[in-house]
Design an enzyme around this catalytic site. Structure first.
Site: not given
Ligand code: HSE
Length: 368
Positions: A11, A13, A73, A102, A135, A162, A165-166, A193, A244, A268, A275
């Protein structure tokens, strides 16, 4: 040599992790066995040493034979497999990129440049689960480690920018497809033009609002726009990403029982894999700016203090400059109009490196 089972290496990561481990010659330090959820028996990836064919990632007996398992995974795999290994009294180390474990009491969130002491204590206490952090949290701690280490933060807010890719590989592809669609549809106007800027603007927004615009993954346009919501809702109006920021940061620095208040808005934007975050920091006391800059710069080998000038900021403090590097620049550092003990700063970091892969390969090396 210790036997290390690697799951989820294909994948996004996982691929970044493999690249980093090959670059740093990590595979010379243990005996790897690559697991797969779909291609058992096929050839393992080329990591510069001879390895056996791929093994079924649901083969519990093979997993039990490992000294260490490193998984990218995803959460469902962790949820299914980790309890099965525990039920068989597996005594190995579980290293994981997913958020599932976590906040578990028997897990440590790893970011060794910042919490090496917490990690060392956990290893001597026999803790077996070592999990990569969110992240945004990891990148904030890499940038502001000097202030946390010197216990200077009364509270802070992090307003985030952010990257795609997150949200995953498909979302990155869709962001670029959105950019491409906008560019294709706008090209007759751009190439003429005589066309007025408002014609271009109208063309772009009509493309973004059209039913054909690609939004299967994001649900809405991200290119030429933004999305002020990341992850699911919590009960208190925060998003889970914002939640988080508070719980994981305090757990990483070992302050869950006396937490530093941390909050903000997670947004985002259309960068690919970096980020960025804008901080407002209430200091416990009025510390001179040059001392703050020195503390930040000295905290770890990857943070880089960027002078608060236009030239330096636009050159060094952007996703375009930072992507693919381990450097975590922090700049725009100044006291705020709010008072001498209010500090602001801006930071950028690659969320696939320090935000995901790097803490995992480093904890593997620490355990080895
Ligand atoms: N949750 C984060 C994001 C990515 O959506 O950017 C993973 O830590």
């Amino acid at each position: 040599m210790k036997k290390v089972g690697i799951v989820g290496w294909r994948g996004m990561v996982g691929s970044v992790l493999m690249e980093r481990m090959i670059t740093e010659n990590d595979f010379k330090r243990f005996t790897p066995l690559f697991f797969t959820t779909s291609q058992a028996g096929q050839q393992a990836p080329d990591v510069g040493i001879k390895t056996p064919p791929l093994v079924d990632a649901y083969d519990i007996d093979q997993l039990l034979d490992m000294d260490i398992i490193l998984s990218c995974q995803g959460g469902s795999y962790t949820e299914e497999i980790r309890p099965k290994l525990a039920a068989k009294n597996w005594d190995g180390y579980w290293i994981d990129a997913a958020s599932t474990l976590r906040m578990d009491d028997k897990s440590i969130i790893v970011l060794d440049p910042v919490n090496r002491k917490v990690i060392d204590n956990a290893l001597s206490d026999g803790i077996k689960n070592y999990i990569g952090g969110n992240c945004t949290v990891s990148l904030m701690l890499m940038a502001l480690g000097g202030l946390f280490e010197n216990n200077l933060i009364e509270w802070l807010t992090s307003m985030t920018y952010q990257a795609a890719s997150g949200a995953g590989a498909k979302n990155m592809e869709e962001l670029v497809a959105q950019m491409q669609t906008i560019g294709n549809m706008a090209s007759p106007v751009l190439e003429n033009p005589a066309s007025a800027i408002l014609d271009l603007d109208k063309n772009v927004i009509e493309t973004m609002r059209s039913n054909d615009f690609p939004v299967q993954n994001w649900a809405v346009p991200l290119a030429a726009s933004l999305i002020p919501w990341i992850d699911r809702a919590m009960d208190n109006g925060q998003t889970r990403e914002e939640w988080k920021g508070f719980v994981e940061t305090n757990k990483i620095i070992g302050r869950s029982d006396n937490p530093i208040p941390i909050d903000g808005q997670c947004v985002r934007i259309g960068s690919m894999r970096c980020h960025s975050q804008a901080f407002t920091i209430k200091l416990k006391k009025n510390v001179p700016l040059n001392e703050i800059q020195a503390m930040l710069a000295e905290n770890n080998d990857w943070v880089k203090v960027v002078p608060n000038s236009k030239e330096d900021s636009i050159k060094d403090l952007t996703p375009a400059a930072v992507t693919g590097t381990l450097t975590v620049p922090v700049g725009r550092i100044r006291k705020m109009n709010l008072g001498d003990d209010y500090l602001t700063a801006f930071s950028v970091g690659d969320q696939l490196l320090w935000g995901a892969a790097e803490p995992l390969r480093r904890i593997l090396n620490i355990i080895l």
